[in-house]
Motif scaffolding. Structure first.
Motif, PDB file in Angstrom:
ATOM      1  N   GLN A 187       0.840  -1.232   0.087  1.00 19.13           N
ATOM      2  CA  GLN A 187       0.104   0.156   0.119  1.00 19.13           C
ATOM      3  C   GLN A 187       0.835   1.312   0.165  1.00 19.13           C
ATOM      4  O   GLN A 187       1.849   1.232   0.503  1.00 19.13           O
ATOM      5  CB  GLN A 187      -0.945   0.081   1.037  1.00 19.13           C
ATOM      6  CG  GLN A 187      -0.581  -0.083   2.500  1.00 19.13           C
ATOM      7  CD  GLN A 187      -1.605   0.133   3.598  1.00 19.13           C
ATOM      8  OE1 GLN A 187      -2.614   1.244   3.411  1.00 19.13           O
ATOM      9  NE2 GLN A 187      -1.716  -0.265   4.817  1.00 19.13           N
ATOM     10  N   CYS A 191      -3.615   3.680  -1.320  1.00 19.20           N
ATOM     11  CA  CYS A 191      -4.118   2.749  -2.446  1.00 19.20           C
ATOM     12  C   CYS A 191      -3.328   1.263  -1.845  1.00 19.20           C
ATOM     13  O   CYS A 191      -2.310   1.476  -1.422  1.00 19.20           O
ATOM     14  CB  CYS A 191      -3.613   3.051  -3.844  1.00 19.20           C
ATOM     15  SG  CYS A 191      -4.396   4.462  -4.625  1.00 19.20           S
ATOM     16  N   TYR A 193      -2.599  -2.534  -3.303  1.00 18.87           N
ATOM     17  CA  TYR A 193      -2.118  -3.186  -4.373  1.00 18.87           C
ATOM     18  C   TYR A 193      -1.990  -4.674  -4.205  1.00 18.87           C
ATOM     19  O   TYR A 193      -1.377  -5.130  -3.249  1.00 18.87           O
ATOM     20  CB  TYR A 193      -0.742  -2.559  -5.074  1.00 18.87           C
ATOM     21  CG  TYR A 193      -1.061  -1.199  -5.364  1.00 18.87           C
ATOM     22  CD1 TYR A 193      -1.181  -0.688  -6.704  1.00 18.87           C
ATOM     23  CD2 TYR A 193      -0.655  -0.260  -4.486  1.00 18.87           C
ATOM     24  CE1 TYR A 193      -1.274   0.550  -7.047  1.00 18.87           C
ATOM     25  CE2 TYR A 193      -0.794   1.077  -4.756  1.00 18.87           C
ATOM     26  CZ  TYR A 193      -1.094   1.531  -6.318  1.00 18.87           C
ATOM     27  OH  TYR A 193      -1.239   2.915  -6.309  1.00 18.87           O
ATOM     28  N   TYR A 202      -4.284  -8.576 -11.336  1.00 19.46           N
ATOM     29  CA  TYR A 202      -4.053  -7.533 -10.272  1.00 19.46           C
ATOM     30  C   TYR A 202      -5.203  -6.822  -9.823  1.00 19.46           C
ATOM     31  O   TYR A 202      -6.001  -6.408 -10.639  1.00 19.46           O
ATOM     32  CB  TYR A 202      -2.715  -6.477 -10.879  1.00 19.46           C
ATOM     33  CG  TYR A 202      -3.221  -5.311 -11.741  1.00 19.46           C
ATOM     34  CD1 TYR A 202      -3.526  -4.237 -11.081  1.00 19.46           C
ATOM     35  CD2 TYR A 202      -3.470  -5.459 -13.186  1.00 19.46           C
ATOM     36  CE1 TYR A 202      -3.990  -3.031 -12.018  1.00 19.46           C
ATOM     37  CE2 TYR A 202      -3.815  -4.499 -13.969  1.00 19.46           C
ATOM     38  CZ  TYR A 202      -4.171  -3.363 -13.564  1.00 19.46           C
ATOM     39  OH  TYR A 202      -4.519  -2.253 -14.099  1.00 19.46           O
ATOM     40  N   ARG A 204      -6.141  -2.781  -7.805  1.00 17.25           N
ATOM     41  CA  ARG A 204      -5.458  -1.696  -7.204  1.00 17.25           C
ATOM     42  C   ARG A 204      -6.941  -1.146  -6.580  1.00 17.25           C
ATOM     43  O   ARG A 204      -8.200  -0.863  -7.349  1.00 17.25           O
ATOM     44  CB  ARG A 204      -5.042  -0.587  -8.137  1.00 17.25           C
ATOM     45  CG  ARG A 204      -4.831   0.701  -7.665  1.00 17.25           C
ATOM     46  CD  ARG A 204      -4.083   1.834  -8.631  1.00 17.25           C
ATOM     47  NE  ARG A 204      -5.006   2.181  -9.333  1.00 17.25           N
ATOM     48  CZ  ARG A 204      -4.875   1.884 -10.785  1.00 17.25           C
ATOM     49  NH1 ARG A 204      -3.891   1.214 -11.229  1.00 17.25           N
ATOM     50  NH2 ARG A 204      -5.832   2.415 -11.620  1.00 17.25           N
ATOM     51  N   CYS A 206      -8.320   2.162  -4.015  1.00 14.71           N
ATOM     52  CA  CYS A 206      -8.068   3.328  -3.483  1.00 14.71           C
ATOM     53  C   CYS A 206      -8.865   4.014  -2.726  1.00 14.71           C
ATOM     54  O   CYS A 206     -10.189   4.362  -3.452  1.00 14.71           O
ATOM     55  CB  CYS A 206      -7.436   4.467  -4.427  1.00 14.71           C
ATOM     56  SG  CYS A 206      -5.975   3.785  -5.320  1.00 14.71           S
TER      57      CYS A 206
END
Length: 246
Positions: A187, A191, A193, A202, A204, A206
Motif C-alpha cells: 500500500q 491505495c 495493491y 492485479y 488496485r 484506493c
C-alpha cells in the motif's frame, strides 16, 4: 557481495537492515555496516532457538517475533547498542513457523496467524478473527509489505485483496477475478495493491473509490511477480522474465 548464513532472511526499512539466520541469531545494521557484514565478526542483538520472523518499519524500528514474544528494537545512534525496549506477549500463536507472518504499518506491527485464522493488530496485539470478517481461505495468504502509517493493513488471499482497518473494523474485500498465488501486497498513498501469479491478475483499490481488477498484460504463465514500492511509486516486476509494469 555480502556473505550471509545460508537461508537467512533480510528486511530493510528507514536506515536499518535486519538479518535473521536459521540458527536464531538476529543482527541490526546500517546499510554501510551491512556492506561489510560478517556473521562471525558481528555480535547479534538477539538470539533465539530458531529463526524468528523479522520486520522493519519505514522509520527503522525492527520487530522480532521470537515464539510468542514480540520484541521492538528502536533506532539507536550505535547499532551495536541496540536493545529491545519491551517484550510484548502475543499468546496463543501458532508454533508452526510457516503459519506465521509479520509486517509493520507505520510503527504498528501486524501478525498473520494462518493456523488460528487470526491477525494480531498493533502493539496491543488485538485479536482480529478473519473468518468473522469474510476471509475464509488462508492457504498461501500473504500480508502486505511494511508500509508507512495507515489506518489499514492489506492481506491477499488466493482470489481477493482485503483491506482491514487496524481499529478492528469490517474488512473490505476486492475480488481479483481469478484464483492464483498472491505475491506480498503493498500500500502507498492511500491505495492498496495486489498481484497474483498463475491467474495473472492485479487489483488496485484506493479509498472508497471503485477498485481496478484486471489481467496483467503480457504476463507469463511461469512468471514470478513481485510488487515493489519506491516512495510513492509502485511497480510490478516479473523476477523470472524481467518485465515491469507501473
Amino acid at each position: 557481495l555480502v556473505e550471509l548464513p545460508p537461508g537467512s532472511e533480510v528486511a530493510l526499512g528507514g536506515d536499518r537492515v535486519a538479518i535473521a539466520a536459521p540458527d536464531g541469531r538476529v543482527w541490526i545494521l546500517t546499510p554501510g555496516e551491512a556492506a561489510a557484514f560478517s556473521a562471525a565478526g558481528v555480535d547479534p542483538v538477539h538470539t533465539s532457538s530458531s529463526m524468528p520472523e523479522i520486520a522493519v518499519s519505514t522509520e527503522g524500528t525492527v520487530f522480532v517475533l521470537d515464539g510468542t514474544d514480540l520484541l521492538p528494537f528502536p533506532v539507536t545512534a550505535d547499532t551495536r547498542d541496540t536493545e529491545a525496549d519491551q517484550t510484548i506477549e502475543v499468546g496463543a500463536l501458532s508454533t508452526t513457523d510457516e503459519m506465521v507472518e509479520l509486517t509493520t504499518v507505520g510503527e504498528e506491527p501486524v501478525i498473520l496467524d494462518r493456523e488460528n485464522r487470526m491477525l494480531r493488530l498493533g502493539t496491543e496485539v488485538k485479536d482480529y478473527q478473519l473468518t468473522d470478517h469474510g476471509v475464509s481461505d488462508l492457504d498461501g495468504a500473504r500480508l502486505q509489505q511494511s508500509s508507512p502509517q495507515s489506518e489499514d493493513v492489506v492481506l491477499a488471499t488466493a482470489d481477493s485483496l482485503f483491506v482491514i482497518p487496524l481499529d478492528g473494523g469490517q474488512a473490505r474485500e476486492h475480488p481479483a477475478g481469478g484464483t492464483g498465488t498472491p505475491t506480498a501486497p503493498a500500500q502507498a498513498q492511500g491505495c492498496a495493491y495486489g498481484a497474483w501469479n498463475g491467474s495473472k491478475r492485479y487489483v488496485r483499490a484506493c479509498g472508497d473509490g471503485e477498485p481496478t481488477a484486471e489481467a496483467i498484460p503480457e504476463a507469463s504463465d511461469n512468471g514470478d511477480l513481485r510488487l515493489r514500492v519506491n516512495n510513492d511509486l509502485v511497480v510490478l516486476n516479473d523476477q523470472e522474465f524481467g518485465l515491469s509494469w507501473m
